[in-house]
Design an enzyme around this catalytic site. Structure first.
Site, mmCIF file in Angstrom:
data_model
loop_
_atom_site.group_PDB
_atom_site.id
_atom_site.type_symbol
_atom_site.label_atom_id
_atom_site.label_comp_id
_atom_site.label_asym_id
_atom_site.label_seq_id
_atom_site.Cartn_x
_atom_site.Cartn_y
_atom_site.Cartn_z
ATOM 1 N N ASP A 1 0.832 -1.205 0.000
ATOM 2 C CA ASP A 1 0.000 0.000 0.000
ATOM 3 C C ASP A 1 0.869 1.259 0.000
ATOM 4 O OD1 ASP A 1 0.925 -0.344 2.596
ATOM 5 O OD2 ASP A 1 -1.039 -0.669 3.472
ATOM 6 N N ASN B 1 -8.487 -1.417 13.015
ATOM 7 C CA ASN B 1 -9.892 -1.542 12.615
ATOM 8 C C ASN B 1 -10.131 -2.809 11.791
ATOM 9 O OD1 ASN B 1 -8.488 -0.868 10.367
ATOM 10 N ND2 ASN B 1 -9.715 0.929 9.807
ATOM 11 N N HIS C 1 -8.281 -3.763 9.243
ATOM 12 C CA HIS C 1 -7.895 -3.644 7.831
ATOM 13 C C HIS C 1 -6.679 -4.505 7.493
ATOM 14 C CE1 HIS C 1 -5.043 0.101 8.439
ATOM 15 N NE2 HIS C 1 -4.402 -1.009 8.674
ATOM 16 N N GLU D 1 -9.911 -0.746 4.058
ATOM 17 C CA GLU D 1 -10.595 -0.267 5.254
ATOM 18 C C GLU D 1 -12.015 -0.851 5.311
ATOM 19 O OE1 GLU D 1 -8.310 1.093 6.975
ATOM 20 O OE2 GLU D 1 -8.426 3.252 6.818
HETATM 21 P P1 PGA Z 1 1.280 -2.123 12.726
HETATM 22 O O1 PGA Z 1 0.238 -1.730 11.598
HETATM 23 O O2 PGA Z 1 2.029 -3.305 12.182
HETATM 24 O O3 PGA Z 1 2.162 -0.927 12.879
HETATM 25 O O4 PGA Z 1 0.515 -2.458 13.950
HETATM 26 C C1 PGA Z 1 -0.618 -2.665 11.067
HETATM 27 C C2 PGA Z 1 -1.621 -1.976 10.168
HETATM 28 O O5 PGA Z 1 -2.114 -0.896 10.524
HETATM 29 O O6 PGA Z 1 -1.954 -2.546 9.110
#
Ligand code: PGA
Length: 238
Positions: A63, A131, A133, A138
């Site tokens: 992404d 959340n 995702h 999302e």
């Molecule tokens: P993180 O992020 O590995 O920093 O917890 C995961 C995400 O938000 O997809």
């Protein structure tokens, strides 16, 4: 989705690196779909410490923030290059980039076409968003959501702001779609820390649904959840 419970982030990093090394051994020119975020960083550091042949390995970006160039500290492409590609000697010619600029539809189409021409994704390395995702899919995200540009939700804006202090977080991003993620031959979902316990429990207990995009992985034939004790909470003791 199969669960591999581990004790702590160091064990999680080693287990995830084992899965990556196995994929590369089976197919030296494997295509990895690689998340940024905190969770996979231990795995990438562990891979950099190991001796294995990464001379043909290819990496696709998961992404990217819209409009953020590589020179910007917030660039996810830059983060992926520094944490994974450079330590493994993977040059630009072996990276499939999801571009932050230009027409979003064309950029996403070109990315999908390049991944398809490379033979698809062999192994997706994913983190779990606060959340639910995956990448920037999302909630709500349908099972067949394409690679596309999205508006980030409040939950993502807030969690992303921790990485970059006062720098404003772009409100739009481009993400590999659920179709592309689900099409990966193998998926690793890495989850670490007590702050993920609640969302992980919800994902594990959910029927696949669009309000918890990670729950679509229950339908995947070869998805492995590697989670540490803190993220598993009560389930770690069962
Ligand atoms: P993180 O992020 O590995 O920093 O917890 C995961 C995400 O938000 O997809």
């Amino acid at each position: 989705m199969e669960l591999h419970a581990v004790g702590d982030p160091a064990e999680l990093a080693r287990s995830a690196a084992d899965a990556v090394a196995e994929a590369v051994q089976a197919r030296p020119d494997a295509v990895l779909l690689a998340a940024t975020g905190n969770t996979p960083m231990g795995c990438y550091a562990e891979l950099a410490r190991r001796r294995f042949d990464s001379s043909r390995l290819r990496v696709a970006q998961l992404d990217e923030y819209t409009g953020v160039p590589e020179s910007d500290a917030r660039s996810l492409y830059g983060w992926m290059r520094r944490s994974l590609c450079e330590p493994l000697g993977i040059g630009e010619e072996r990276i499939i980039r999801l571009r932050p600029d230009g027409d979003p539809v064309l950029a996403c189409r070109s990315y999908d076409a390049t991944v398809a021409a490379a033979g698809g994704i062999d192994l997706a390395i994913l983190g779990l968003g606060p959340n639910g995702h995956l990448g920037f899919n999302e909630p709500p995200t349908d099972a067949h959501a394409p690679t596309r540009e999205v508006a980030l939700t409040e939950a993502s804006l807030e969690s992303n702001s921790h990485y970059w202090g006062d720098a404003p977080i772009p409100e739009r991003a481009r993400t590999a779609g659920m179709t592309l993620i689900s099409g990966a031959r193998r998926v690793l979902l890495l989850v670490s820390g007590a702050h993920k316990a609640d969302i992980l429990r919800r994902v594990m207990d959910a029927q696949p649904n669009r309000w918890l995009p990670a729950s679509w992985l229950h339908l995947h034939p070869d998805a492995l959840l590697i989670a540490d004790r803190a993220a598993l909470g009560d389930r770690a003791r069962r």
